[in-house]
Scaffold this motif. Structure first.
Motif, short mmCIF file in Angstrom:
data_model
loop_
_atom_site.label_atom_id
_atom_site.label_comp_id
_atom_site.label_asym_id
_atom_site.label_seq_id
_atom_site.Cartn_x
_atom_site.Cartn_y
_atom_site.Cartn_z
N HIS A 164 42.52 40.31 38.57
CA HIS A 164 41.35 39.97 39.38
C HIS A 164 40.86 38.56 39.05
CE1 HIS A 164 37.06 41.23 40.87
NE2 HIS A 164 37.58 40.26 41.58
N LEU A 165 40.86 38.22 37.77
CA LEU A 165 40.45 36.87 37.36
C LEU A 165 41.34 35.82 38.01
CD1 LEU A 165 39.01 34.78 35.54
CD2 LEU A 165 40.67 35.35 33.75
N LEU A 166 42.64 36.04 37.97
CA LEU A 166 43.57 35.07 38.55
C LEU A 166 43.32 34.91 40.05
CD1 LEU A 166 45.93 33.26 37.74
CD2 LEU A 166 47.47 35.14 38.38
N GLU A 167 43.04 36.01 40.73
CA GLU A 167 42.74 35.96 42.16
C GLU A 167 41.50 35.11 42.43
OE1 GLU A 167 41.24 39.05 45.66
OE2 GLU A 167 42.07 39.83 43.80
N GLU A 168 40.45 35.30 41.64
CA GLU A 168 39.21 34.55 41.85
C GLU A 168 39.38 33.07 41.54
OE1 GLU A 168 36.56 35.57 43.25
OE2 GLU A 168 36.83 37.74 43.27
N VAL A 169 40.08 32.75 40.48
CA VAL A 169 40.27 31.34 40.11
C VAL A 169 41.17 30.64 41.13
CG1 VAL A 169 41.17 29.75 38.36
CG2 VAL A 169 39.86 31.76 37.66
N ARG A 170 42.16 31.37 41.66
CA ARG A 170 43.05 30.76 42.65
C ARG A 170 42.35 30.43 43.96
NH1 ARG A 170 48.62 34.29 41.60
NH2 ARG A 170 49.52 32.82 40.09
N THR A 200 32.45 40.18 32.10
CA THR A 200 33.10 40.48 33.37
C THR A 200 34.10 39.40 33.75
OG1 THR A 200 31.56 39.25 34.78
CG2 THR A 200 30.91 41.49 34.14
N VAL A 201 34.83 39.66 34.83
CA VAL A 201 35.71 38.65 35.40
C VAL A 201 34.96 37.36 35.65
CG1 VAL A 201 36.95 38.04 37.53
CG2 VAL A 201 37.36 40.25 36.43
N ALA A 202 33.70 37.48 36.08
CA ALA A 202 32.91 36.29 36.39
C ALA A 202 32.65 35.44 35.15
CB ALA A 202 31.60 36.69 37.04
N ASP A 203 32.39 36.07 33.99
CA ASP A 203 32.19 35.30 32.76
C ASP A 203 33.42 34.44 32.46
OD1 ASP A 203 29.69 36.65 30.98
OD2 ASP A 203 30.61 38.02 32.42
N PHE A 204 34.59 35.08 32.53
CA PHE A 204 35.83 34.35 32.22
C PHE A 204 36.14 33.30 33.29
CE2 PHE A 204 36.78 38.56 30.14
CZ PHE A 204 36.73 38.09 28.83
N GLY A 205 35.96 33.67 34.56
CA GLY A 205 36.26 32.73 35.62
C GLY A 205 35.33 31.53 35.61
N SER A 206 34.05 31.78 35.37
CA SER A 206 33.08 30.69 35.29
C SER A 206 33.44 29.72 34.17
CB SER A 206 31.67 31.27 35.07
OG SER A 206 30.73 30.25 34.88
N GLN A 207 33.77 30.26 33.00
CA GLN A 207 34.14 29.38 31.88
C GLN A 207 35.42 28.60 32.21
OE1 GLN A 207 33.09 30.38 27.98
NE2 GLN A 207 34.97 29.63 27.03
N ALA A 214 31.39 27.31 39.84
CA ALA A 214 31.29 28.56 39.08
C ALA A 214 30.39 29.56 39.79
CB ALA A 214 30.77 28.27 37.68
N ALA A 215 29.32 29.09 40.39
CA ALA A 215 28.41 29.99 41.11
C ALA A 215 29.11 30.64 42.29
CB ALA A 215 27.17 29.23 41.57
N GLU A 216 29.92 29.89 43.02
CA GLU A 216 30.67 30.46 44.14
C GLU A 216 31.61 31.55 43.64
OE1 GLU A 216 32.66 27.22 46.01
OE2 GLU A 216 30.81 26.23 46.67
N LEU A 217 32.27 31.30 42.52
CA LEU A 217 33.17 32.30 41.95
C LEU A 217 32.39 33.55 41.52
CD1 LEU A 217 36.11 31.69 39.53
CD2 LEU A 217 34.41 33.42 38.97
N CYS A 218 31.28 33.34 40.84
CA CYS A 218 30.50 34.47 40.35
C CYS A 218 29.95 35.33 41.49
CB CYS A 218 29.34 33.98 39.48
SG CYS A 218 29.86 33.24 37.90
#
Length: 333
Positions: free
Chosen positions: A86-92, A43-50, A18-22
């Motif tokens: 953007h979220l999908l890009e970060e999670v992928r 932010t995108v980071a909140d959703f991606g981290s969760q 999660a830290a790398e994503l954030c």
């Protein structure tokens, strides 16, 4: 093998991902800040981290509920299509074959609300304002068993290895705690030679020699009441002002002695959320400190999402705790 060795390992790896994503999101944060119903930013980071943390927990412990801060409802709105993309890009970057529906499912795995004998609680980004500002924030994950935090992974991706020495290379620290086994500080660096370091709260016994750690944002706590208590205790040292549950980390490693989270006069009935305190509280307690509410009552995690049985939070190094509680009571008399 320690009773919670696997839980600690899974939790650390999850918050590390999660830290790398954030950090990736923050390096290119450009307008992807939404506002929730309570007017707090997300932010995108909140959703991606969760998403990535809940996926890790569901894979490892499929029967464990997760009480997290976020849900996917806002992401599904057409108006937030850019944020969703953007979220999908970060999670992928971490799970290449994922689709939007699966990301939503991972996020919503963290939407449990009721108490269970065993569950996790997650704040995917604690201190979103600090995150957006380029300052301190935390990713806070804790396992609650029978109403008490037993495992904590408190990740502070921008916090240096020591508060008074800030080489950029040392930024990024995790604080891992298991009740009864202590707290360690673990660098987030991928360097396989990095080893965890046991930490302890300070040995300060004279309250007048104590140092506060306070919220950077004054609206998060009653600074006036804290100042009155500090005056009664004779505290003169400058406070450390910092965002998020990183304040708990500062107390856990002995750089400050007292952290107060007190109801503000304009919201005296505010009830704290469990994800804002579970991981940090255990990090301090396992390091030798004491954490209660402002009346000296232990924090009660048996009421679902809220600390309904408590008012405020007081975290100290341990030896000065009783005198801090007495000073708060006297300041309100």
């Amino acid at each position: 093998m320690p009773a919670y060795d696997r839980e600690r390992t899974v939790a650390f790896r999850a918050v590390q991902t999660a830290a790398e994503l954030c950090q990736s999101v923050r390096a290119d944060l450009d307008g992807d800040v939404m506002e929730k119903d309570d007017r707090t930013p997300v932010t995108v980071a909140d959703f991606g981290s969760q998403a990535v943390i809940c996926k890790a927990l569901r894979d490892a412990f499929p029967d464990d509920p997760v009480i997290g801060e976020e849900d996917s409802s806002a992401l599904r709105a057409d108006a937030n299509a850019d944020v969703r993309a953007h979220l999908l890009e970060e999670v992928r970057a971490h799970h290449p074959d994922v689709n939007p529906g699966l990301v939503f499912d991972w996020i919503d795995h963290g939407t449990d609300a009721g108490y269970s004998e065993r569950f996790w609680t997650l704040d995917p980004i604690d201190g979103t304002k600090g995150f957006v500002r380029g300052d301190q924030y935390a990713i806070a994950l804790a396992l609650i068993v029978d109403g008490r935090p037993q495992v904590a992974a408190l990740c502070c991706p921008h916090l240096p290895s020591a508060i008074d020495a800030d080489p950029p290379a040392s930024r990024g620290q995790a604080f891992l705690a298991v009740r009864g086994e202590g707290t360690v500080q673990q660098p987030l660096t991928p360097d396989t030679d990095a080893v965890p370091t046991p930490i302890q709260t300070s040995g300060t016994t004279d309250p007048s020699e104590s140092r506060f750690c306070e919220s950077f944002v004054s609206s998060h706590s009653s600074h006036d009441l804290a100042a009155q208590a500090g005056e009664r205790l004779g505290i003169t040292a400058d406070s450390i002002r910092i965002d998020s549950q990183a304040k708990y980390a500062i107390v856990a490693r002995g750089e400050a002695d007292i952290y107060l989270r007190l109801p503000r006069p304009d919201s005296p009935d505010y009830t704290e959320r469990i994800w804002d305190h579970a991981a940090g509280a255990l990090a301090v307690e396992a390091a030798g400190g004491t954490v209660t509410d402002m009346h000296g009552t232990p924090l009660d995690f048996t009421h679902g999402r809220l600390l309904e049985a408590n008012t405020g939070v007081v975290a100290t190094n341990g030896p000065v705790h009783d005198e801090v509680i007495e000073a708060l009571a006297a300041a309100q008399a």
